[in-house]
Design a protein around this motif. Sequence first.
Motif, PDB file in Angstrom:
ATOM      1  N   PHE A 158       7.614 -17.192 -14.901  1.00  0.00           N
ATOM      2  CA  PHE A 158       8.136 -18.506 -15.241  1.00  0.00           C
ATOM      3  C   PHE A 158       9.646 -18.417 -15.442  1.00  0.00           C
ATOM      4  O   PHE A 158      10.152 -17.438 -15.985  1.00  0.00           O
ATOM      5  CB  PHE A 158       7.478 -19.038 -16.516  1.00  0.00           C
ATOM      6  CG  PHE A 158       6.231 -19.827 -16.260  1.00  0.00           C
ATOM      7  CD1 PHE A 158       6.309 -21.156 -15.900  1.00  0.00           C
ATOM      8  CD2 PHE A 158       4.985 -19.231 -16.383  1.00  0.00           C
ATOM      9  CE1 PHE A 158       5.157 -21.887 -15.662  1.00  0.00           C
ATOM     10  CE2 PHE A 158       3.836 -19.955 -16.147  1.00  0.00           C
ATOM     11  CZ  PHE A 158       3.923 -21.287 -15.786  1.00  0.00           C
ATOM     12  N   THR A 159      10.346 -19.440 -15.013  1.00  0.00           N
ATOM     13  CA  THR A 159      11.779 -19.543 -15.242  1.00  0.00           C
ATOM     14  C   THR A 159      12.050 -20.919 -15.845  1.00  0.00           C
ATOM     15  O   THR A 159      11.157 -21.767 -15.954  1.00  0.00           O
ATOM     16  CB  THR A 159      12.563 -19.411 -13.928  1.00  0.00           C
ATOM     17  OG1 THR A 159      12.242 -20.524 -13.079  1.00  0.00           O
ATOM     18  CG2 THR A 159      12.235 -18.107 -13.216  1.00  0.00           C
ATOM     19  N   VAL A 160      13.301 -21.141 -16.234  1.00  0.00           N
ATOM     20  CA  VAL A 160      13.665 -22.441 -16.802  1.00  0.00           C
ATOM     21  C   VAL A 160      13.417 -23.558 -15.790  1.00  0.00           C
ATOM     22  O   VAL A 160      12.903 -24.634 -16.137  1.00  0.00           O
ATOM     23  CB  VAL A 160      15.147 -22.420 -17.238  1.00  0.00           C
ATOM     24  CG1 VAL A 160      15.588 -23.816 -17.684  1.00  0.00           C
ATOM     25  CG2 VAL A 160      15.360 -21.412 -18.361  1.00  0.00           C
ATOM     26  N   LEU A 161      13.757 -23.304 -14.526  1.00  0.00           N
ATOM     27  CA  LEU A 161      13.590 -24.338 -13.505  1.00  0.00           C
ATOM     28  C   LEU A 161      12.119 -24.649 -13.253  1.00  0.00           C
ATOM     29  O   LEU A 161      11.739 -25.811 -13.069  1.00  0.00           O
ATOM     30  CB  LEU A 161      14.269 -23.901 -12.201  1.00  0.00           C
ATOM     31  CG  LEU A 161      15.798 -23.894 -12.225  1.00  0.00           C
ATOM     32  CD1 LEU A 161      16.348 -23.272 -10.953  1.00  0.00           C
ATOM     33  CD2 LEU A 161      16.337 -25.311 -12.390  1.00  0.00           C
ATOM     34  N   ILE A 162      11.271 -23.624 -13.219  1.00  0.00           N
ATOM     35  CA  ILE A 162       9.843 -23.851 -13.001  1.00  0.00           C
ATOM     36  C   ILE A 162       9.245 -24.592 -14.194  1.00  0.00           C
ATOM     37  O   ILE A 162       8.449 -25.522 -14.027  1.00  0.00           O
ATOM     38  CB  ILE A 162       9.119 -22.514 -12.756  1.00  0.00           C
ATOM     39  CG1 ILE A 162       9.517 -21.946 -11.388  1.00  0.00           C
ATOM     40  CG2 ILE A 162       7.608 -22.694 -12.831  1.00  0.00           C
ATOM     41  CD1 ILE A 162       8.879 -20.613 -11.066  1.00  0.00           C
ATOM     42  N   THR A 163       9.632 -24.193 -15.393  1.00  0.00           N
ATOM     43  CA  THR A 163       9.141 -24.890 -16.586  1.00  0.00           C
ATOM     44  C   THR A 163       9.584 -26.344 -16.578  1.00  0.00           C
ATOM     45  O   THR A 163       8.807 -27.252 -16.906  1.00  0.00           O
ATOM     46  CB  THR A 163       9.664 -24.191 -17.854  1.00  0.00           C
ATOM     47  OG1 THR A 163       9.264 -22.819 -17.837  1.00  0.00           O
ATOM     48  CG2 THR A 163       9.124 -24.866 -19.102  1.00  0.00           C
ATOM     49  N   ASN A 164      10.825 -26.588 -16.186  1.00  0.00           N
ATOM     50  CA  ASN A 164      11.323 -27.961 -16.076  1.00  0.00           C
ATOM     51  C   ASN A 164      10.503 -28.757 -15.076  1.00  0.00           C
ATOM     52  O   ASN A 164      10.160 -29.929 -15.317  1.00  0.00           O
ATOM     53  CB  ASN A 164      12.791 -27.937 -15.649  1.00  0.00           C
ATOM     54  CG  ASN A 164      13.343 -29.330 -15.388  1.00  0.00           C
ATOM     55  OD1 ASN A 164      13.554 -30.112 -16.312  1.00  0.00           O
ATOM     56  ND2 ASN A 164      13.581 -29.647 -14.124  1.00  0.00           N
ATOM     57  N   SER A 165      10.154 -28.124 -13.964  1.00  0.00           N
ATOM     58  CA  SER A 165       9.349 -28.793 -12.939  1.00  0.00           C
ATOM     59  C   SER A 165       7.988 -29.196 -13.482  1.00  0.00           C
ATOM     60  O   SER A 165       7.528 -30.326 -13.273  1.00  0.00           O
ATOM     61  CB  SER A 165       9.180 -27.874 -11.725  1.00  0.00           C
ATOM     62  OG  SER A 165       8.318 -28.445 -10.774  1.00  0.00           O
ATOM     63  N   VAL A 166       7.342 -28.282 -14.224  1.00  0.00           N
ATOM     64  CA  VAL A 166       6.023 -28.565 -14.782  1.00  0.00           C
ATOM     65  C   VAL A 166       6.097 -29.727 -15.774  1.00  0.00           C
ATOM     66  O   VAL A 166       5.270 -30.650 -15.754  1.00  0.00           O
ATOM     67  CB  VAL A 166       5.451 -27.313 -15.463  1.00  0.00           C
ATOM     68  CG1 VAL A 166       4.156 -27.638 -16.196  1.00  0.00           C
ATOM     69  CG2 VAL A 166       5.213 -26.207 -14.443  1.00  0.00           C
ATOM     70  N   VAL A 167       7.101 -29.701 -16.662  1.00  0.00           N
ATOM     71  CA  VAL A 167       7.227 -30.737 -17.687  1.00  0.00           C
ATOM     72  C   VAL A 167       7.499 -32.098 -17.057  1.00  0.00           C
ATOM     73  O   VAL A 167       6.879 -33.115 -17.409  1.00  0.00           O
ATOM     74  CB  VAL A 167       8.348 -30.363 -18.680  1.00  0.00           C
ATOM     75  CG1 VAL A 167       8.634 -31.526 -19.632  1.00  0.00           C
ATOM     76  CG2 VAL A 167       7.955 -29.125 -19.473  1.00  0.00           C
ATOM     77  N   VAL A 168       8.420 -32.137 -16.083  1.00  0.00           N
ATOM     78  CA  VAL A 168       8.775 -33.414 -15.457  1.00  0.00           C
ATOM     79  C   VAL A 168       7.584 -33.996 -14.702  1.00  0.00           C
ATOM     80  O   VAL A 168       7.311 -35.204 -14.775  1.00  0.00           O
ATOM     81  CB  VAL A 168       9.981 -33.222 -14.512  1.00  0.00           C
ATOM     82  CG1 VAL A 168      10.213 -34.484 -13.680  1.00  0.00           C
ATOM     83  CG2 VAL A 168      11.229 -32.901 -15.311  1.00  0.00           C
ATOM     84  N   LEU A 169       6.850 -33.159 -13.974  1.00  0.00           N
ATOM     85  CA  LEU A 169       5.681 -33.649 -13.244  1.00  0.00           C
ATOM     86  C   LEU A 169       4.594 -34.136 -14.190  1.00  0.00           C
ATOM     87  O   LEU A 169       3.887 -35.105 -13.899  1.00  0.00           O
ATOM     88  CB  LEU A 169       5.135 -32.548 -12.332  1.00  0.00           C
ATOM     89  CG  LEU A 169       5.960 -32.269 -11.077  1.00  0.00           C
ATOM     90  CD1 LEU A 169       5.492 -30.993 -10.410  1.00  0.00           C
ATOM     91  CD2 LEU A 169       5.870 -33.436 -10.104  1.00  0.00           C
ATOM     92  N   THR A 170       4.456 -33.496 -15.337  1.00  0.00           N
ATOM     93  CA  THR A 170       3.474 -33.942 -16.324  1.00  0.00           C
ATOM     94  C   THR A 170       3.833 -35.326 -16.856  1.00  0.00           C
ATOM     95  O   THR A 170       2.981 -36.216 -16.965  1.00  0.00           O
ATOM     96  CB  THR A 170       3.394 -32.935 -17.485  1.00  0.00           C
ATOM     97  OG1 THR A 170       3.029 -31.653 -16.973  1.00  0.00           O
ATOM     98  CG2 THR A 170       2.366 -33.387 -18.518  1.00  0.00           C
ATOM     99  N   PHE A 171       5.109 -35.530 -17.190  1.00  0.00           N
ATOM    100  CA  PHE A 171       5.542 -36.843 -17.663  1.00  0.00           C
ATOM    101  C   PHE A 171       5.425 -37.892 -16.561  1.00  0.00           C
ATOM    102  O   PHE A 171       5.143 -39.070 -16.837  1.00  0.00           O
ATOM    103  CB  PHE A 171       6.980 -36.775 -18.176  1.00  0.00           C
ATOM    104  CG  PHE A 171       7.096 -36.303 -19.587  1.00  0.00           C
ATOM    105  CD1 PHE A 171       6.662 -37.096 -20.643  1.00  0.00           C
ATOM    106  CD2 PHE A 171       7.617 -35.057 -19.873  1.00  0.00           C
ATOM    107  CE1 PHE A 171       6.754 -36.660 -21.956  1.00  0.00           C
ATOM    108  CE2 PHE A 171       7.722 -34.607 -21.177  1.00  0.00           C
ATOM    109  CZ  PHE A 171       7.284 -35.411 -22.233  1.00  0.00           C
TER     110      PHE A 171
END
Length: 382
Positions: A158-171
Amino acid sequence: MSSVCKLMPEQESAHGEDGSGPKAAAPESTRGGARWWLTVAVDMFMVLCGQTVATLLGRLYYNSGGNSKWMATLTQSAGSPLLAILLLFTPAPAADEPRPAAAKMAPIYVGLGIIIGFDNLMYSYALQYLPVSTFSLVAATQLGFNSVTSRLINAQRFTVLITNSVVVLTFSAALLGIGASSDETASSVPRGKYPAGFALTLAASAVFALILSLFEATFEKVVRTRTLRWVLRAQLWTNVVASTVSVVGLLASGDWRTIPGEMAAFKDGRGRYVATLVGTAVSWQVMAVGSLRLIVRVSSLFANVTGTLSLPLVPVFAVALFGDRMTGIKAVSMLMAVWGFLSYAYQQYIDGRRAAGAGKGRAAAECRVCAARAGSDPDSPA
């Protein structure tokens, strides 16, 4: 087509996407070269076209009078006989190509095929219960799910960008849940079924992410080769099992009795009914083969990112073809999903550059070591 779809005969790279995970070795020039990018582009085109057309035809089936969930499920895997034809035109296996035992591969094919069959069923219900634009946006959460399964199964970091992707897609998906009332007014969507469609799409997306990671693990640890022949073989046998699941469901549920009447009542007649189902089946196979080729050439995560690229395409076509409403909430959700995709795609670009730099550094170090050894060795007698 076999010449266009020809895969590299050996493994793709000596490193995973993050530059740390081991993969079978291949010449450094193979990955990242012009030919490599051309074949990846062809695979991406197959995924984008196949997924977009299949999703739209699936919705058209319901809008035109189709109602059998098991028939819609069957179309997602019934095009597998086409793969057998393609297998006849693939190059013969090399003498040193690994050949996993049939006893080892059979349980994998059966297990994956059963999972695919029931995942297809969930998608069939979800596509009937949601407008196709909403369905495609919620289905984009599979990228977030795939990040989790890739971490657990394929050791993807996991990286910051991947985590950001997961959070944004969830929202993004959560916003669509808030906007349920406006979509439930669509005439083509059964009233009161939005929550079930939303939940089924999320569940099917999670299972699909698991399937992609399991395919990657199968090629990495069991098949251990990445030729077109093995891609088609894996896709063929898992789809045969999935089709068997669909046929058993079609017979056991009694849906088969309604098919003649459904065909007769279908909008514009029997010919369009058959054309819609055949077109859907072919489109899903095009998408599946392209996706599997991306899995074995790059990774399951990259294949899922490519599938997410069709996100802006389906809602636009759905508004034009089916009269879906493009509400403000849906537009914001689409923008957030695209943001999540771009965040993830940029991470893949960074990983690719890092892996390429590490490969060049190792090659330069090896050259210096060899030169030092050559300079220190005494001259051999003539």
